[in-house]
Enzyme design. Structure first.
Site, PDB file in Angstrom:
ATOM      1  N   THR A   1      27.555 -13.350 -12.805  1.00 50.27           N
ATOM      2  CA  THR A   1      26.335 -13.871 -12.198  1.00 50.27           C
ATOM      3  C   THR A   1      26.097 -13.272 -10.823  1.00 50.27           C
ATOM      4  OG1 THR A   1      27.555 -15.776 -11.303  1.00 50.27           O
ATOM      5  CG2 THR A   1      26.451 -16.054 -13.442  1.00 50.27           C
TER       6      THR A   1
ATOM      7  N   ASN B   1      25.007 -14.341  -7.253  1.00 45.47           N
ATOM      8  CA  ASN B   1      25.027 -15.586  -6.491  1.00 45.47           C
ATOM      9  C   ASN B   1      24.148 -15.485  -5.251  1.00 45.47           C
ATOM     10  OD1 ASN B   1      27.435 -17.267  -7.761  1.00 45.47           O
ATOM     11  ND2 ASN B   1      28.052 -15.123  -7.706  1.00 45.47           N
TER      12      ASN B   1
ATOM     13  N   GLU C   1      23.143 -19.241  -9.314  1.00 41.71           N
ATOM     14  CA  GLU C   1      23.922 -18.215 -10.006  1.00 41.71           C
ATOM     15  C   GLU C   1      23.111 -17.734 -11.207  1.00 41.71           C
ATOM     16  OE1 GLU C   1      28.489 -19.294  -9.871  1.00 41.71           O
ATOM     17  OE2 GLU C   1      27.317 -21.015 -10.532  1.00 41.71           O
TER      18      GLU C   1
END
Length: 308
Positions: free
Chosen positions: A204, A206, A255
């Site tokens: 992901t 962030n 995320e």
């Protein structure tokens, strides 16, 4: 678009704009109506706005309320054709400036405006002492035009940042987008995180969401624009907005897992649009259950985004 953070000493080419003035948090349809009224064929389109938001200056410890950070607002204003952005620093000096002095020193001597457009409820100057009537009188004195945009409604309801925040609180990003005239976006730099997503097979990007109004926590179908770097482009994805209850975190962040993407985004800037709310945050009985749910989230997000 040219951006200025002060009003003094501007070159003549950056003066003389027809400006819309306000905070424009969200740049929603009501704000766009104000901006559209400021468009002229004989002058560049400008925006006079303030950073930080005056509410942040006067109440720095109050709960976050902003729909957009300055970066996201700048991008949206550029997309709708603003040519000159005057993002003035809102500090003690500006907060203490009387309305008449603001007009004379900032709008006239500094920016040399040809016209100013504001909403009908606009107030400015020390103690909010200036209003639309103040501007009308000052315009006649100093020789600039004044246009007043009336508040607009949609489906019988007034469009406002408050109503948009309510829609986001309720997990209705499409309802917010209906009033915004565009997807609600969170923009900022991709930061290093705990890299748990990568270990689970869902790496992901962030992003910190400090200072912004928090939409309903949970998982969303998203559209993400990578704004900088060699991976710049648009991607579909799924994102978790929240505190990750399985891992004991308590600071909300965003995320985003981008579908069919491979690459390093650390330090790049993303614009993530919330399209649909999928589910609230949950705790699971172990990582296999979490991974299965994440896969289901991605499958649902792909179906939704195919038609978005």
């Amino acid at each position: 678009m040219r951006t200025h953070y002060h009003w003094a000493g501007l070159p003549e080419a950056d003066r003389g704009a027809s400006v819309a003035m306000g905070n424009f948090d969200g740049v929603h349809l009501g704000h766009q109506a104000v901006i559209d009224l400021a468009r002229r064929t004989d002058a560049p389109l400008g925006i006079v706005t303030f950073e930080p938001h005056p509410r942040e200056f006067f109440a720095p410890h109050a709960p976050a309320f902003r729909l957009m950070n300055a970066e996201a607002r700048t991008h949206r204003l550029e997309k709708i054709g603003v040519e000159q952005l005057y993002e003035l620093t809102f500090d003690a000096a500006l907060a203490g400036m009387e309305a008449e002095a603001f007009v004379a020193d900032v709008l006239v001597a500094g920016l040399g405006i040809s016209n100013v457009t504001v909403g009908s409820d606009f107030c400015f100057g020390k103690g909010r002492g200036g209003d639309v009537d103040t501007l009308r009188v000052a315009g006649k004195r100093h020789g600039f035009g004044v246009s007043i945009a009336e508040l607009i409604s949609l489906d019988g309801d007034e469009i406002s940042s408050t109503a948009i925040r309510r829609a986001l609180d309720e997990g209705r990003p499409r309802g917010a987008a209906h009033m915004l005239g565009h997807w609600h976006r969170i923009e900022g730099e991709v930061l290093h995180g705990d890299k748990r997503g990568k270990g689970l097979g869902f790496p992901t990007a962030n992003m910190d969401i400090g200072g912004l109004h928090l939409p309903r926590l949970g998982v969303y179908a998203v559209k993400a624009d990578v704004l900088t770097g060699r991976h710049a482009g648009s991607y579909d994805g799924a994102a978790n907005l929240g505190v990750r209850p399985m891992f004991g975190d308590n600071r909300p962040n965003l995320e985003s897992y981008l579908f069919d993407f491979s690459g390093d985004l650390y330090g790049e800037h993303l614009s993530v649009a919330l399209v649909d709310y999928l589910r609230p945050e949950m705790s699971f009985d172990g990582l296999p259950a979490l991974i299965a749910q994440m896969q289901d989230d991605c499958d649902r997000a792909r179906e939704i985004l195919a038609d978005a």
